[in-house]
Design a protein around this motif. Structure first.
Motif, PDB file in Angstrom:
ATOM      1  N   LEU A 137      65.850  21.292  49.183  1.00  0.00           N
ATOM      2  CA  LEU A 137      65.756  22.546  48.397  1.00  0.00           C
ATOM      3  C   LEU A 137      65.721  22.065  46.923  1.00  0.00           C
ATOM      4  N   ALA A 138      66.453  20.925  46.641  1.00  0.00           N
ATOM      5  CA  ALA A 138      66.437  20.611  45.167  1.00  0.00           C
ATOM      6  C   ALA A 138      65.070  19.804  44.949  1.00  0.00           C
ATOM      7  N   THR A 139      64.491  19.289  45.798  1.00  0.00           N
ATOM      8  CA  THR A 139      63.126  18.572  45.652  1.00  0.00           C
ATOM      9  C   THR A 139      62.234  19.705  45.282  1.00  0.00           C
ATOM     10  N   GLN A 140      62.099  20.963  45.659  1.00  0.00           N
ATOM     11  CA  GLN A 140      61.168  22.089  45.615  1.00  0.00           C
ATOM     12  C   GLN A 140      61.703  22.596  44.321  1.00  0.00           C
ATOM     13  N   ALA A 143      60.424  18.212  40.575  1.00  0.00           N
ATOM     14  CA  ALA A 143      59.891  16.993  41.004  1.00  0.00           C
ATOM     15  C   ALA A 143      60.885  15.866  40.570  1.00  0.00           C
ATOM     16  N   ALA A 144      61.458  15.904  39.398  1.00  0.00           N
ATOM     17  CA  ALA A 144      62.279  14.965  38.955  1.00  0.00           C
ATOM     18  C   ALA A 144      63.355  14.443  40.273  1.00  0.00           C
ATOM     19  N   TYR A 145      63.868  15.552  40.874  1.00  0.00           N
ATOM     20  CA  TYR A 145      64.905  15.313  41.877  1.00  0.00           C
ATOM     21  C   TYR A 145      64.045  14.356  43.136  1.00  0.00           C
ATOM     22  N   ALA A 146      62.784  14.642  43.342  1.00  0.00           N
ATOM     23  CA  ALA A 146      62.321  13.562  44.452  1.00  0.00           C
ATOM     24  C   ALA A 146      62.214  12.275  43.957  1.00  0.00           C
ATOM     25  N   ARG A 196      74.680  21.140  40.654  1.00  0.00           N
ATOM     26  CA  ARG A 196      73.902  22.408  39.821  1.00  0.00           C
ATOM     27  C   ARG A 196      73.329  23.346  40.888  1.00  0.00           C
ATOM     28  N   LEU A 197      72.693  22.739  41.695  1.00  0.00           N
ATOM     29  CA  LEU A 197      71.946  23.418  42.826  1.00  0.00           C
ATOM     30  C   LEU A 197      73.123  24.402  43.634  1.00  0.00           C
ATOM     31  N   LEU A 301      64.417  30.203  45.136  1.00  0.00           N
ATOM     32  CA  LEU A 301      63.213  29.600  45.057  1.00  0.00           C
ATOM     33  C   LEU A 301      62.234  30.886  44.507  1.00  0.00           C
ATOM     34  N   THR A 302      62.478  32.030  45.147  1.00  0.00           N
ATOM     35  CA  THR A 302      61.718  33.312  44.410  1.00  0.00           C
ATOM     36  C   THR A 302      62.054  33.560  42.609  1.00  0.00           C
TER      37      THR A 302
END
Length: 379
Positions: A137-140, A143-146, A196-197, A301-302
């Motif tokens: 979920l954090a990656t989506q 992109a910095a998280y990925a 944060r997430l 995400l929405t």
């Protein structure tokens, strides 16, 4: 929204070409027909990796050297290819509109929320399941998280190798300094992003839980708490806390030959009324919490840019009671597109079937090829 997909030599599929419209897409077929593999192909386009295995070579069809999945999502064409150069390994190539990308570059193009049977263990299963759910979920979202996660994974591997060498007295402790700096930088960024997430998920999760189980929600609030092996002391940042814990465990790390603290060992706990849900939840309460988490993912995400993500449901309706199914159906009806697999339409809510386009996975008789045949519904 996914408009079309082409599959070549993915698992049992020799090939599959399909085009999809808006709304719910019901994928019907017996076990082992290829329904889950179709969803896996969509996940590959969205994430650049499978949600079912971490070994890319498993995806390449037996006897083939190349797996290719291409998809059209609006104006974007995404292609993921896996080339098997030898047994047990595979090389990956990702392109968007013909331009090479890393997996992190797919973030935001085809965002997805996946609800699969194995996630029914999310509350009481291993911490790895919950870490993976939060990390994806954090990656989506960024992109910095990925990139931070990839850096951390590589650093962790190098650091563990060096710790084993120090234990065997073939390397010195001084060599750890370089990897410690990278470990602290990427690791603290991951912890901060996870915190944060969880903060951002708090309200969507509570709302979804209240929607699904108003009786439970009236007495207690469903929460997600971060359980870390490097808790910060007053005034400490996540980086400071991680650095302190590295120093505290230094001797034990060499003895074990592995890194004992860090986000790879942290956990996320579902809580209800201040208690860890895993310790007392009934099967029904677990299902409610997991469904609330998935609906909260959709909402979060929405909100990010106003575009609802693509929902992929892999034979999960049979795991839910009628009331929870009804809540899920209402959410599906409000999405631009969703994919739902099932062995029979009789297992699905009649309201969902009436609003959906239904497809049957049909083998073409040529040794692995398949097609999707419309079997009714909205067209």
């Amino acid at each position: 929204m996914l408009d079309a997909i082409e599959i070549l030599d993915l698992r049992s599929y020799a090939r599959l070409d399909a085009r999809f419209g808006p709304g719910p897409q019901l994928i019907v077929g017996p076990n082992a027909a290829g329904k889950t593999t179709l969803l896996e192909a969509i996940v590959l386009l969205a994430w650049g990796r499978s949600h079912r295995t971490s070994t890319d070579a498993e995806l390449v069809r037996w006897g083939s050297e190349l797996t290719r999945i291409a998809g059209l999502a609006g104006s974007e064409t995404v292609e993921v290819a896996l080339v098997r150069p030898g047994a047990g390994s595979a090389r990956k190539r990702i392109r968007v509109n013909g331009v090479a990308r890393r997996a992190a570059g797919l973030a935001g193009l085809l965002r997805t929320v996946v609800f699969a049977p194995e996630e029914m263990l999310l509350v009481i299963g291993s911490p790895g399941l919950r870490r993976a759910a939060i990390d994806q979920l954090a990656t989506q979202r960024a992109a910095a998280y990925a990139r931070d996660l990839a850096t951390y994974t590589r650093t962790l591997q190098q650091r563990n190798s060096l710790l084993r060498a120090i234990r065997e007295e073939t390397a010195s402790r001084a060599e750890l300094r370089f990897w410690d700096e990278s470990f602290l930088e990427a690791g603290s960024a991951i912890v901060a992003a996870r915190l944060r997430l969880l903060d951002d998920l708090a309200e969507p999760l509570a709302r979804a839980h209240a929607e699904i189980a108003p009786d439970e929600a009236g007495a207690a609030r469903l929460t997600l708490g971060y359980v870390t092996n490097a808790p910060a002391l007053p005034g400490e940042s996540p980086r400071d806390a991680l650095a302190r814990r590295l120093a505290e465990t230094a001797e034990k790390e060499v003895w074990n030959g592995s890194t004992l603290v860090g986000p790879h060992r942290d956990d996320v706990a579902f809580g209800l009324d201040g208690r860890d849900l895993a310790g007392f939840a009934s099967r029904g309460q677990q299902r409610t919490a997991i469904l609330a988490f998935k609906l909260a993912e959709l909402d979060l995400l929405t909100v990010q840019d106003g575009r609802p993500p693509l929902l992929l449901l892999d034979d999960v309706f049979s795991e839910l009671d009628p009331e929870r199914r009804a809540h899920l159906v209402r959410r599906i009806a409000g999405l631009p597109q969703a994919f739902v697999t099932t062995t029979t339409l009789a297992d699905l809510d009649p309201a969902l079937v009436a609003a959906a386009t239904a497809w049957e996975v049909v083998p073409d008789g040529s040794g692995g090829g398949a097609s999707l045949r419309s079997i009714g519904g909205v067209t």
